[in-house]
Write a protein that holds these residues in place. Sequence first.
Motif, PDB file in Angstrom:
ATOM      1  N   SER A  69      21.922  64.592  -0.929  1.00 18.99           N
ATOM      2  CA  SER A  69      22.254  64.039  -1.994  1.00 18.99           C
ATOM      3  C   SER A  69      23.503  64.377  -2.590  1.00 18.99           C
ATOM      4  O   SER A  69      24.319  63.845  -3.129  1.00 18.99           O
ATOM      5  CB  SER A  69      21.318  63.515  -2.997  1.00 18.99           C
ATOM      6  OG  SER A  69      20.814  64.380  -3.687  1.00 18.99           O
ATOM      7  N   GLY A  72      27.248  62.870  -2.147  1.00 19.34           N
ATOM      8  CA  GLY A  72      27.679  62.037  -3.238  1.00 19.34           C
ATOM      9  C   GLY A  72      28.501  62.629  -4.159  1.00 19.34           C
ATOM     10  O   GLY A  72      29.540  62.049  -4.375  1.00 19.34           O
ATOM     11  N   TYR A 108      27.079  58.410 -11.490  1.00 21.71           N
ATOM     12  CA  TYR A 108      27.327  56.989 -11.342  1.00 21.71           C
ATOM     13  C   TYR A 108      28.016  56.854 -10.185  1.00 21.71           C
ATOM     14  O   TYR A 108      27.646  56.103  -9.155  1.00 21.71           O
ATOM     15  CB  TYR A 108      28.023  56.372 -12.311  1.00 21.71           C
ATOM     16  CG  TYR A 108      28.187  54.741 -12.406  1.00 21.71           C
ATOM     17  CD1 TYR A 108      27.187  53.763 -12.405  1.00 21.71           C
ATOM     18  CD2 TYR A 108      29.660  54.587 -12.191  1.00 21.71           C
ATOM     19  CE1 TYR A 108      27.451  52.620 -12.039  1.00 21.71           C
ATOM     20  CE2 TYR A 108      29.847  53.134 -11.634  1.00 21.71           C
ATOM     21  CZ  TYR A 108      28.997  52.157 -11.819  1.00 21.71           C
ATOM     22  OH  TYR A 108      29.189  51.007 -11.485  1.00 21.71           O
ATOM     23  N   ASP A 111      26.107  57.959  -6.901  1.00 20.73           N
ATOM     24  CA  ASP A 111      25.212  57.214  -6.460  1.00 20.73           C
ATOM     25  C   ASP A 111      25.770  55.885  -6.065  1.00 20.73           C
ATOM     26  O   ASP A 111      25.152  55.354  -4.856  1.00 20.73           O
ATOM     27  CB  ASP A 111      24.160  56.782  -7.654  1.00 20.73           C
ATOM     28  CG  ASP A 111      23.177  57.964  -8.545  1.00 20.73           C
ATOM     29  OD1 ASP A 111      23.099  58.755  -7.675  1.00 20.73           O
ATOM     30  OD2 ASP A 111      22.795  57.596  -9.362  1.00 20.73           O
ATOM     31  N   LYS A 112      26.841  55.229  -6.414  1.00 18.58           N
ATOM     32  CA  LYS A 112      27.427  54.413  -5.777  1.00 18.58           C
ATOM     33  C   LYS A 112      27.985  54.406  -4.514  1.00 18.58           C
ATOM     34  O   LYS A 112      27.701  53.633  -3.650  1.00 18.58           O
ATOM     35  CB  LYS A 112      28.440  53.742  -6.727  1.00 18.58           C
ATOM     36  CG  LYS A 112      29.075  52.511  -6.515  1.00 18.58           C
ATOM     37  CD  LYS A 112      30.322  51.954  -7.243  1.00 18.58           C
ATOM     38  CE  LYS A 112      29.860  51.522  -8.479  1.00 18.58           C
ATOM     39  NZ  LYS A 112      30.927  50.561  -9.008  1.00 18.58           N
ATOM     40  N   LEU A 114      26.763  56.683  -2.326  1.00 19.77           N
ATOM     41  CA  LEU A 114      25.562  56.870  -1.484  1.00 19.77           C
ATOM     42  C   LEU A 114      24.802  55.586  -1.102  1.00 19.77           C
ATOM     43  O   LEU A 114      24.428  55.231  -0.020  1.00 19.77           O
ATOM     44  CB  LEU A 114      24.529  57.937  -2.146  1.00 19.77           C
ATOM     45  CG  LEU A 114      25.164  59.346  -2.036  1.00 19.77           C
ATOM     46  CD1 LEU A 114      23.733  60.317  -2.767  1.00 19.77           C
ATOM     47  CD2 LEU A 114      25.318  59.895  -0.717  1.00 19.77           C
ATOM     48  N   ASP A 115      24.750  54.522  -2.289  1.00 24.10           N
ATOM     49  CA  ASP A 115      24.396  53.262  -2.032  1.00 24.10           C
ATOM     50  C   ASP A 115      24.981  52.214  -1.341  1.00 24.10           C
ATOM     51  O   ASP A 115      24.591  51.444  -0.592  1.00 24.10           O
ATOM     52  CB  ASP A 115      23.738  52.893  -3.301  1.00 24.10           C
ATOM     53  CG  ASP A 115      22.774  53.517  -4.096  1.00 24.10           C
ATOM     54  OD1 ASP A 115      21.957  54.229  -3.433  1.00 24.10           O
ATOM     55  OD2 ASP A 115      22.533  53.209  -5.419  1.00 24.10           O
ATOM     56  N   GLU A 116      26.312  52.381  -1.415  1.00 24.54           N
ATOM     57  CA  GLU A 116      27.233  51.131  -1.072  1.00 24.54           C
ATOM     58  C   GLU A 116      28.160  51.765   0.032  1.00 24.54           C
ATOM     59  O   GLU A 116      28.746  50.712   0.792  1.00 24.54           O
ATOM     60  CB  GLU A 116      28.131  50.716  -1.980  1.00 24.54           C
ATOM     61  CG  GLU A 116      27.262  50.274  -3.330  1.00 24.54           C
ATOM     62  CD  GLU A 116      26.747  48.965  -3.266  1.00 24.54           C
ATOM     63  OE1 GLU A 116      26.897  48.164  -2.199  1.00 24.54           O
ATOM     64  OE2 GLU A 116      25.563  48.851  -3.790  1.00 24.54           O
ATOM     65  N   SER A 118      29.112  53.286   4.017  1.00 26.89           N
ATOM     66  CA  SER A 118      28.505  53.446   5.295  1.00 26.89           C
ATOM     67  C   SER A 118      28.649  55.028   5.611  1.00 26.89           C
ATOM     68  O   SER A 118      29.697  55.580   4.902  1.00 26.89           O
ATOM     69  CB  SER A 118      29.097  52.574   6.279  1.00 26.89           C
ATOM     70  OG  SER A 118      30.351  53.030   6.685  1.00 26.89           O
TER      71      SER A 118
END
Length: 163
Positions: A69, A72, A108, A111-112, A114-116, A118
Amino acid sequence: MKSLESKTADCILEISQDCIIIAGEKYDIAPPTPATLILISKYISELPEVDGNTKNIVNEVLGKAKDLSIIGKIAATLILGAKRVKERRYVAVRLKPWRIKRMPELDYLADKILDEVSNADLFRLISDRLNNLQIGDFFVLTTSLSAANLLRRTKEVETASGE
C-alpha cells in the motif's frame, strides 16, 4: 518556451507545471525537487522485496500485495511534492451526510489512487513522474559530491615506525 531562469524559479517556488485528474479531482503536479526524490527514496526503501524471477508471478504478487500500500504514498508524493507533504495539510472527508473526518492530504490522495486508479494507469503515473524527477542530474550531483568527499584529506596517524 520558458527560459532556464524561469523554470528554476518555478522549481524553487514549486509552481506546478502540470496537473492530473484523479477520481474527478484536479491535482497540480509539483515540479521536481531533491526533497521529493529523497522522500520517494525513503518510501521505496519500505517496499517488500519482490522476486521478479519467480515462476509463479500470481503467488508472488498476491503474497506481497498486502504490504504494497506504500505505492499509493509514493504516487501521491510524486504528485504533491515533498514541500506540500511536509506542510501536513488536511482534507475534510464526508463519511456520511452528518459526519466529516479530517485526514492528512497525503493519506487521502494515496487511498484515492489505490481505490480509483487502474494498475496500468498507476504504472504510467509513477513511471512518468520518475522520468520527470531529473534523476540523472541528481545522480551527477551526488556522485560529484561523493568524489569530493573521497578526495578530502583524512586524519594523519602515526605509524609504529614513527613516520
